[in-house]
Design a protein around this motif. Structure first.
Motif, PDB file in Angstrom:
ATOM      1  N   PHE A 196       0.840  -1.210   0.000  1.00 47.40           N
ATOM      2  CA  PHE A 196       0.000   0.000   0.000  1.00 47.40           C
ATOM      3  C   PHE A 196       0.873   1.257   0.000  1.00 47.40           C
ATOM      4  O   PHE A 196       0.665   2.184  -0.792  1.00 47.40           O
ATOM      5  CB  PHE A 196      -0.905  -0.021   1.236  1.00 47.40           C
ATOM      6  N   TYR A 197       1.861   1.291   0.891  1.00 53.21           N
ATOM      7  CA  TYR A 197       2.766   2.446   0.936  1.00 53.21           C
ATOM      8  C   TYR A 197       3.480   2.623  -0.404  1.00 53.21           C
ATOM      9  O   TYR A 197       3.651   3.755  -0.885  1.00 53.21           O
ATOM     10  CB  TYR A 197       3.811   2.264   2.040  1.00 53.21           C
ATOM     11  N   SER A 198       3.889   1.519  -0.996  1.00 56.42           N
ATOM     12  CA  SER A 198       4.609   1.590  -2.269  1.00 56.42           C
ATOM     13  C   SER A 198       3.702   2.084  -3.381  1.00 56.42           C
ATOM     14  O   SER A 198       4.136   2.839  -4.267  1.00 56.42           O
ATOM     15  CB  SER A 198       5.185   0.211  -2.625  1.00 56.42           C
ATOM     16  N   ARG A 199       2.445   1.688  -3.373  1.00 54.73           N
ATOM     17  CA  ARG A 199       1.489   2.164  -4.369  1.00 54.73           C
ATOM     18  C   ARG A 199       1.309   3.686  -4.244  1.00 54.73           C
ATOM     19  O   ARG A 199       1.297   4.406  -5.239  1.00 54.73           O
ATOM     20  CB  ARG A 199       0.150   1.446  -4.173  1.00 54.73           C
ATOM     21  N   ILE A 200       1.185   4.164  -3.009  1.00 52.12           N
ATOM     22  CA  ILE A 200       1.055   5.610  -2.792  1.00 52.12           C
ATOM     23  C   ILE A 200       2.320   6.327  -3.261  1.00 52.12           C
ATOM     24  O   ILE A 200       2.270   7.390  -3.871  1.00 52.12           O
ATOM     25  CB  ILE A 200       0.766   5.906  -1.307  1.00 52.12           C
ATOM     26  N   GLY A 201       3.479   5.727  -2.988  1.00 53.14           N
ATOM     27  CA  GLY A 201       4.735   6.307  -3.442  1.00 53.14           C
ATOM     28  C   GLY A 201       4.797   6.422  -4.956  1.00 53.14           C
ATOM     29  O   GLY A 201       5.307   7.414  -5.495  1.00 53.14           O
ATOM     30  N   SER A 202       4.269   5.417  -5.657  1.00 54.39           N
ATOM     31  CA  SER A 202       4.271   5.459  -7.126  1.00 54.39           C
ATOM     32  C   SER A 202       3.309   6.521  -7.637  1.00 54.39           C
ATOM     33  O   SER A 202       3.571   7.171  -8.658  1.00 54.39           O
ATOM     34  CB  SER A 202       3.901   4.088  -7.700  1.00 54.39           C
ATOM     35  N   GLU A 203       2.193   6.732  -6.930  1.00 50.94           N
ATOM     36  CA  GLU A 203       1.246   7.785  -7.323  1.00 50.94           C
ATOM     37  C   GLU A 203       1.878   9.166  -7.199  1.00 50.94           C
ATOM     38  O   GLU A 203       1.569  10.077  -7.972  1.00 50.94           O
ATOM     39  CB  GLU A 203      -0.007   7.706  -6.437  1.00 50.94           C
ATOM     40  N   LYS A 204       2.759   9.306  -6.240  1.00 51.13           N
ATOM     41  CA  LYS A 204       3.448  10.580  -6.047  1.00 51.13           C
ATOM     42  C   LYS A 204       4.684  10.689  -6.935  1.00 51.13           C
ATOM     43  O   LYS A 204       5.410  11.689  -6.883  1.00 51.13           O
ATOM     44  CB  LYS A 204       3.863  10.734  -4.575  1.00 51.13           C
ATOM     45  N   ALA A 205       4.939   9.628  -7.726  1.00 52.34           N
ATOM     46  CA  ALA A 205       6.093   9.573  -8.640  1.00 52.34           C
ATOM     47  C   ALA A 205       7.414   9.749  -7.891  1.00 52.34           C
ATOM     48  O   ALA A 205       8.340  10.389  -8.373  1.00 52.34           O
ATOM     49  CB  ALA A 205       5.950  10.631  -9.740  1.00 52.34           C
ATOM     50  N   VAL A 206       7.477   9.176  -6.684  1.00 52.89           N
ATOM     51  CA  VAL A 206       8.681   9.257  -5.860  1.00 52.89           C
ATOM     52  C   VAL A 206       9.403   7.907  -5.826  1.00 52.89           C
ATOM     53  O   VAL A 206      10.621   7.842  -5.962  1.00 52.89           O
ATOM     54  CB  VAL A 206       8.344   9.714  -4.426  1.00 52.89           C
ATOM     55  N   PHE A 207       8.653   6.826  -5.641  1.00 50.68           N
ATOM     56  CA  PHE A 207       9.224   5.475  -5.646  1.00 50.68           C
ATOM     57  C   PHE A 207       8.112   4.465  -5.921  1.00 50.68           C
ATOM     58  O   PHE A 207       6.930   4.776  -5.767  1.00 50.68           O
ATOM     59  CB  PHE A 207       9.900   5.154  -4.307  1.00 50.68           C
ATOM     60  N   HIS A 208       8.508   3.266  -6.340  1.00 48.98           N
ATOM     61  CA  HIS A 208       7.547   2.175  -6.504  1.00 48.98           C
ATOM     62  C   HIS A 208       8.091   0.941  -5.802  1.00 48.98           C
ATOM     63  O   HIS A 208       9.193   0.965  -5.231  1.00 48.98           O
ATOM     64  CB  HIS A 208       7.243   1.909  -7.986  1.00 48.98           C
ATOM     65  N   ILE A 209       7.324  -0.149  -5.832  1.00 51.96           N
ATOM     66  CA  ILE A 209       7.692  -1.340  -5.071  1.00 51.96           C
ATOM     67  C   ILE A 209       9.054  -1.887  -5.493  1.00 51.96           C
ATOM     68  O   ILE A 209       9.818  -2.389  -4.670  1.00 51.96           O
ATOM     69  CB  ILE A 209       6.592  -2.423  -5.200  1.00 51.96           C
ATOM     70  N   GLY A 210       9.390  -1.770  -6.771  1.00 45.97           N
ATOM     71  CA  GLY A 210      10.695  -2.219  -7.248  1.00 45.97           C
ATOM     72  C   GLY A 210      11.829  -1.433  -6.619  1.00 45.97           C
ATOM     73  O   GLY A 210      12.869  -1.998  -6.248  1.00 45.97           O
ATOM     74  N   ASP A 211      11.630  -0.120  -6.482  1.00 47.13           N
ATOM     75  CA  ASP A 211      12.645   0.722  -5.833  1.00 47.13           C
ATOM     76  C   ASP A 211      12.842   0.301  -4.368  1.00 47.13           C
ATOM     77  O   ASP A 211      13.972   0.263  -3.865  1.00 47.13           O
ATOM     78  CB  ASP A 211      12.226   2.194  -5.870  1.00 47.13           C
ATOM     79  N   VAL A 212      11.734   0.015  -3.700  1.00 46.01           N
ATOM     80  CA  VAL A 212      11.789  -0.376  -2.290  1.00 46.01           C
ATOM     81  C   VAL A 212      12.584  -1.670  -2.125  1.00 46.01           C
ATOM     82  O   VAL A 212      13.486  -1.769  -1.286  1.00 46.01           O
ATOM     83  CB  VAL A 212      10.362  -0.559  -1.728  1.00 46.01           C
ATOM     84  N   ILE A 213      12.273  -2.663  -2.974  1.00 46.56           N
ATOM     85  CA  ILE A 213      12.927  -3.971  -2.854  1.00 46.56           C
ATOM     86  C   ILE A 213      14.391  -3.888  -3.270  1.00 46.56           C
ATOM     87  O   ILE A 213      15.278  -4.435  -2.595  1.00 46.56           O
ATOM     88  CB  ILE A 213      12.176  -5.023  -3.685  1.00 46.56           C
ATOM     89  N   ASN A 214      14.670  -3.202  -4.375  1.00 44.31           N
ATOM     90  CA  ASN A 214      16.061  -3.057  -4.807  1.00 44.31           C
ATOM     91  C   ASN A 214      16.875  -2.268  -3.790  1.00 44.31           C
ATOM     92  O   ASN A 214      18.066  -2.534  -3.580  1.00 44.31           O
ATOM     93  CB  ASN A 214      16.122  -2.376  -6.169  1.00 44.31           C
ATOM     94  N   GLY A 215      16.224  -1.307  -3.145  1.00 45.78           N
ATOM     95  CA  GLY A 215      16.921  -0.509  -2.137  1.00 45.78           C
ATOM     96  C   GLY A 215      17.393  -1.355  -0.975  1.00 45.78           C
ATOM     97  O   GLY A 215      18.534  -1.230  -0.520  1.00 45.78           O
ATOM     98  N   VAL A 216      16.513  -2.243  -0.491  1.00 45.99           N
ATOM     99  CA  VAL A 216      16.917  -3.073   0.640  1.00 45.99           C
ATOM    100  C   VAL A 216      17.926  -4.132   0.206  1.00 45.99           C
ATOM    101  O   VAL A 216      18.833  -4.497   0.970  1.00 45.99           O
ATOM    102  CB  VAL A 216      15.686  -3.722   1.328  1.00 45.99           C
TER     103      VAL A 216
END
Length: 251
Positions: free
Chosen positions: A66-86
């Protein structure tokens, strides 16, 4: 596994686009719900309920999506960014696995982790990464662990126990309310420190005691009610009889 993860992301997209409740949620509105889910997972772990753990992990994973979806709506990050980041962070912080650094024991791994983390975040203190909003008991544990990672620690548990005794005496001798509060905090901090040295998680230990007290107290309520008695009308001695009986029956 990938199919299951894709299914979660697809459902999350559908809910965000079509469900009135899900469409309304924000990062802020989800925050307290995530905290609640985290505590529910903690409860399941303490109870050793593997089915409940699986369920609560699913709830938390939904929140991450859910947080990642909101992040993608704001064009800041998406779920792929979150997973690759960790993933990137794990590789950088495990140079003994992904580089040529040597670390043959847990202590060295933790020390390296804190040193790398300090460089990454640009903190001026090893304690700078401890979240301010952590509950005080958990925060004490993290502070002590991080100080240990920097090499600031006792040599053995006997020294820590001596500190506990010292703090207990200072608390007993405190004569003002402010002083008693300060000394009680010092005593708790030293007890948490000792728990670390004897491999006890004080948060888990206290929660188990909370649950044990609840079981015994509720037995006392139910048993006295069956006998036609009310706690509010009983003496402490009478209640203690039920309490001792509960210790034998519900623990």
């Amino acid at each position: 596994k990938l199919e299951a993860f894709d299914r979660l992301l697809t459902i999350m997209d559908e809910l965000r686009e079509n469900c009135p409740w899900d469409k309304k949620q924000t990062l802020d509105s989800l925050r307290y719900l995530t905290i609640e889910e985290t505590y529910e997972l903690s409860d399941a772990i303490i109870e050793g309920d593997l089915e409940e753990i699986k369920k609560e992990l699913g709830d938390l994973m939904l929140h991450l999506a859910f947080y990642s979806r909101i992040g993608s709506e704001k064009a800041v990050f998406h779920i792929g960014d979150v997973i690759n980041g960790v993933c990137d962070k794990l590789i950088v912080r495990h140079p003994h696995i992904y580089d040529d650094v040597e670390a043959n024991d847990e202590k060295t791994v933790k020390e390296n982790w804190e040193k790398i983390k300090l460089k990454e975040k640009g903190n001026t203190s090893v304690l700078g990464g401890v979240p301010k909003s952590l509950p005080a008991l958990v925060k004490s544990m993290r502070i002590q662990e991080k100080a240990r990672g920097a090499g600031f620690d006792w040599d053995h548990k006997d020294q820590v126990w001596e500190k506990v005794q010292e703090e207990l005496e200072e608390f007993k001798e405190a004569s003002t309310e402010d002083r008693r509060e300060d000394e009680f905090g010092d005593l708790l901090f030293s007890l948490i420190n000792y728990a670390r040295f004897v491999d006890i998680n004080p948060e888990d230990a206290l929660e188990r005691t909370n649950k044990k007290f609840i079981r015994r107290f509720q037995y006392m309520e139910e048993a006295s009610k069956r006998d036609g008695k009310s706690l509010s009308e009983m003496s402490l001695g009478e209640m203690d009889e039920y309490w001792e009986r509960g210790k034998q029956l519900v623990d």
